[in-house]
Structure formats: C-alpha cells, structure tokens
Enzyme design. Structure first.
Site, PDB file in Angstrom:
ATOM      1  CE  LYS A   1       2.146  -1.806  -4.546  1.00 13.86           C
ATOM      2  NZ  LYS A   1       0.611  -2.085  -4.589  1.00 13.86           N
TER       3      LYS A   1
ATOM      4  CB  SER B   1      -0.519  -0.551  -7.732  1.00 14.48           C
ATOM      5  OG  SER B   1      -0.752  -0.963  -6.295  1.00 14.48           O
TER       6      SER B   1
ATOM      7  CB  SER C   1      -2.921  -3.176  -6.147  1.00 13.25           C
ATOM      8  OG  SER C   1      -3.715  -1.866  -6.771  1.00 13.25           O
TER       9      SER C   1
END
Length: 539
Positions: free
Chosen positions: A169, A243, A267
């Site tokens: 990420k 996210s 997330s």
C-alpha cells in the site's frame, strides 16, 4: 479555508451522520439509488456487462443461503496471459501460482525462478489493472532486478516468501519510491529507506512488484484519486472499498497472491470484504505500525490481504517476525458470541450481511464451538471514534508541504479535526470505558462474530470530488462494524462468506477477539474456510 463557524456546523453534522447512518443527505450514495456511471458527469460506464450483475443473475445464479462459491482451481503457470513473459508455455510444469505458499515452495525447490514468477505477475497486472486501477505504481524493472538478486541468496531454499511477488500500500516507505498516500499535497522526494515491514518482507524473500492505490491519507472507506477509481474485481461498477482498496482489488483479482494493507477504521477488512478475500488487522503492538502521523493515535495497524487463511497467516508471521503464527492447528473449543445488531439502533444491516455472520456461526457450531447470541456493548464508541477520525485528519494535514493541493473533502475533515483538538473533547477515558465493557463481554466469550459490513460497497465513482458529507455518509453507512476494534487496538479478521444476490459483490463475516488472540482468530478462520470454501478470486 474554513472558519470555525463552518467547522462547528460540520462537527454537528458528522455527529448526526455517525449516530444515524440512514441520514438522507445524499441519497445517491446508496447502491440502489445510484445510476451506473463512471463519474459524476453521468456518462455511461464503458465497462462490459458484468456476469455477476443483477441483470445477469439468470446466467450465474448464486443463492445466498443455499450456495457458497466453490474454491477455484489454481491456474497453471503455462496458461498465463501471453503478455506475461517470454517464457515458453511448455517449459514449466503446472504450479500453484495462486497462493503465496505455493509460489514459495516452487521457488524453493527450483521448479520456477523468482524472475519467472515476477514476469508472470507483471503480465497479470498488465492484463487486468486497466479495468480495476489497483496499482498506483508498477515496479517493472525494479521488481525484475530484485528477483534476479534473490537468486543469489544462499538461503533461498528456506525463505518463507521465496520469490513471492507482493503489493505494498502506497502509504508506507519503499526505498526509491515516492510515498504519496493518495495525495498531491505531499513531498515528491523518493523514500531513502524501507519501512521496517518492507525490510521484513524483503528479508523473507518477497519481491515488491508495485504500490497500491489509497484515498487521500487513507481517510475514506472507498478508494479513488484524481486520476483513478479503484473497483471491485467482482463487479467493477462498485468500489473496492478503502482505504486499502488497491490491495484488495489486486488480491481479489488474482494479480498478486498477497498484499500489504493497513487499517485505522477497517481499512484492511473493508476492502477484503468488498473484494472477496481474507483481511487481517492484528492487535496493537504485534506488527510495527509507524503509519503517517502517530499511526492515528495508535489506531492504525499494518495488516495483510490474501486469498487463503494460510497465506494470511504466513504473511502476518513475517510482518510480526513470529514464525509460529504461520502454524495453523485446530483451535480449542471456543465460546463464540454472535452479534449482528449495528452499533447504533438507527442503522440498518442488509439481510445478506446478517446471513454471512449467521453462516459463519453455523459453521463454527458444526465444528464443535459453542455459540451464543450476545450483542456487543458499543456504548460510547461511536462518538469517540468520530472525534478521532476528525482529529487524525488534522494531524496529517498539518505536515504536508502543499496544503493548497489537499482535496476539498480532506480540507473540511481537517478543519473539523482542528476544532476537535482545540475543544479538549478527546479524552483517554472515553476509550477506557469502551474497553472495560468489552473486557466484561469477553469474560463470557473467546471470540465474537459480526458481519464485516452492513451493506454492499458504494458505487465506484469520483468520491474525492463529491461533498464532504456525502463521503462521510457513504463510509459510515456501509461500514459501522469495523472501527470498534481500532479504537481499542484489538485484533480482527474478515473472511468471505458468499456473494450478495443483488450486486454480485462478496459478503463476509468479521471475527474479533481480545489482545493476543491473533492465532485463535486465524485458526477459527481456517476452520470456516474448510467448512465453507470460497472462490479465491473473482470470476
């Protein structure tokens, strides 16, 4: 900029939205109400008809309560997309390239090289990511160089992630790459060193093939940026969640077998549920955090997304530097609470998501565990979470070098957060009271099962250009179950439990437990996987 009068009005609004997730502010945030468009312009989506869309239900029936998709067969390396590599199709034996465990075993025994596996994965990304937008950066040449260097390691045959391509990420540092965290407001200088968990992944033999998309600062439950919208691989009309939406889409589509994500309000678990994969948020302190400013006051943890529980356990063992976590046995007989009621009485939970939790509880019961219906003590958690969500945005925004480039929704969120920080509303006692009630609950139960989400994901659209309140309402409506475990810093995992009959997107159950229960949660999740095997990647 926003004055304090505007901020105060906004704080009142967010409190109302959080308490009543059925707020009518933006009716188009519900999946039922939104047209199938690719952006706010209203233009028709150019995507082909989705075989799992409601209109195609007669071609691919998936009755929620009667059938869970069977586990798919892992594709052979020789059948990969023709763009994948200059590898002769008949030069390699069939391999399990769908799991990290299978890839590592093949590299360790010499059936395939790390360089060949990287080429295979880069081909998958080229073939699929134009539709899904899972990656903000693909490290083609850097990944190839890392794979070549890996072949020279004398310990290759014992590395737990030998040659396994991994996605990271894009809100933690990868040396040589810019850590944008989904924002145009940050610095453009590449990171000079790897984050500690990236170092651990590399040390274990993993190859970083790309950085995945993230909404600005990871603040939102959907993933989009000014240049891309990240979509669920099961139905591209819907968001991949957030996210860690890019990581969820990358794993759920089969582009990579495992991916890193981090979780401040859900997330990791939200995109895992939206993309039909396993998503694990460890408890506080097991894995080094160091995400953004103060890791959202200790609420954010680095976690994993994978198609199987065994892969998730393997990757978590590497991130935590605890090899024993990868050794999954049968858990002891557990006392399990089933809690499907939402955190606030005004919220609604889609019946398909309730059924997902019920299905997980039924499978656990058949495995010999004791199930009791017992709702969680959410009192006080919602308000404490709302305050911290706002305050964390303010802390992140104050350090960016180009605040004028922040998205409108983020500027509003940060302005409200500054008001919260000035108000003195943030008090440790708020969390202490919530945790005390949870400790009482877990005197009677070892694990709790809830739905992971309350509804299918919102439509895939340009959420960053929509009003702040629309973003808040969308995130809160469909994901009220995940944030509690960030507030107290306890572990939780999401596991697939079928497909929604209307949207064709996955449904999932969340398992959570007290501090130190990561091993128990993984072992229970593995039992559920064996009893209710899921289709590992989207069709």
């Amino acid at each position: 900029m926003y004055d304090e009068g505007t901020a105060l009005a906004g704080l009142t609004a967010v409190s109302e939205v959080v308490v009543n997730t059925n707020d009518k502010t933006d009716k188009n945030t519900s999946p039922e109400a939104q047209p199938t468009t690719d952006s706010d312009t209203g233009s028709a989506s150019p995507l082909p008809a989705d075989p799992l869309s409601p209109a195609s239900a007669d071609r691919d029936p998936r009755a929620l309560d009667s059938q869970v998709p069977a586990e798919s067969n892992a594709p052979a390396l020789a059948e990969a997309d023709s763009e994948a590599a200059d590898i002769a199709p008949d030069s390699l034996p069939p391999l399990d390239t769908a799991t990290a465990i299978g890839i590592a075993a093949a590299v360790q025994n010499g059936s395939v090289t790390a360089e060949q596996m990287v080429e295979e994965i880069l081909g998958r990304i080229r073939a699929q990511d134009r539709k899904l937008n899972a990656f903000s950066l693909v490290r083609d040449e850097a990944a190839r160089a890392e794979a070549r260097a890996l072949a020279e390691r004398p310990d290759l045959d014992v590395l737990p992630l030998a040659g396994v391509p991994v996605a990271v990420k894009n809100n933690i540092d990868v040396q040589g790459e810019v850590t944008r965290a989904g924002s145009l407001a940050g610095a453009d200088a590449p990171a000079t060193a790897d984050h500690v968990i990236v170092r651990r992944l590399r040390s274990a033999g993993a190859v970083i093939v790309g950085l995945t998309t993230v909404p600005e600062f990871g603040l939102w439950g959907v993933t989009d940026t000014p240049d891309r919208i990240t979509r669920s691989p099961w139905n591209a009309r819907f968001s991949a969640g957030g996210s860690s939406g890019g990581s969820g889409a990358a794993v759920g589509s089969g582009m990579v077998a495992i991916a890193h994500g981090n979780d401040g309000l859900g997330s990791v678990r939200i995109p895992a549920a939206c993309c039909g994969v396993v998503g694990m948020k460890p408890g506080r302190g097991l894995v080094p955090a160091d995400v953004g400013v103060d890791s959202w006051g200790g609420m954010t943890e680095n976690g994993v997304l994978a198609t199987t529980v065994a892969d998730a356990a393997l990757m978590l063992s590497v991130l935590a530097d605890r090899p024993a976590l990868a050794e999954l046995g049968a858990p002891k007989t557990l006392r399990i609470g089933l809690a499907t009621a939402p955190p606030t009485p005004m919220s609604r939970v889609d019946r398909a998501w309730i059924a997902a939790a019920d299905r997980a509880a039924s499978a656990a019961s058949l495995a010999g565990h004791t199930i009791g219906v017992a709702e969680l003590p959410y009192q006080g958690a919602t308000f404490a979470l709302a305050l911290r969500w706002l305050a964390n945005a303010a802390r992140e925004a104050v350090i960016v070098p180009h605040p004028e480039l922040l998205q409108r929704r983020t500027r509003t969120h940060a302005a409200l957060g500054r008001l919260v920080l000035k108000s003195g509303f943030l008090r440790p006692a708020q969390v202490d009271r919530v945790e005390a009630r949870l400790l009482d609950y877990f005197e009677r139960y070892d694990v709790v099962i809830t739905p992971t989400l309350a509804a299918p994901p919102p439509r895939a659209r340009r959420w960053h250009s929509r009003p702040w309140l629309a973003n808040v309402a969308a995130s809160v409506r469909f994901s009220p179950f995940t944030p509690l475990w960030n507030l107290v810093g306890w572990p939780a995992i999401s596991v697939p439990m079928g497909v929604h009959p209307r949207t064709g997107t996955p449904v999932a159950a969340q398992l959570a437990g007290p501090p130190g229960s990561e091993g128990t949660l993984l072992e229970l999740a593995a039992q559920l996987e064996a009893a209710q095997p899921w289709q590992r990647t989207a069709p």
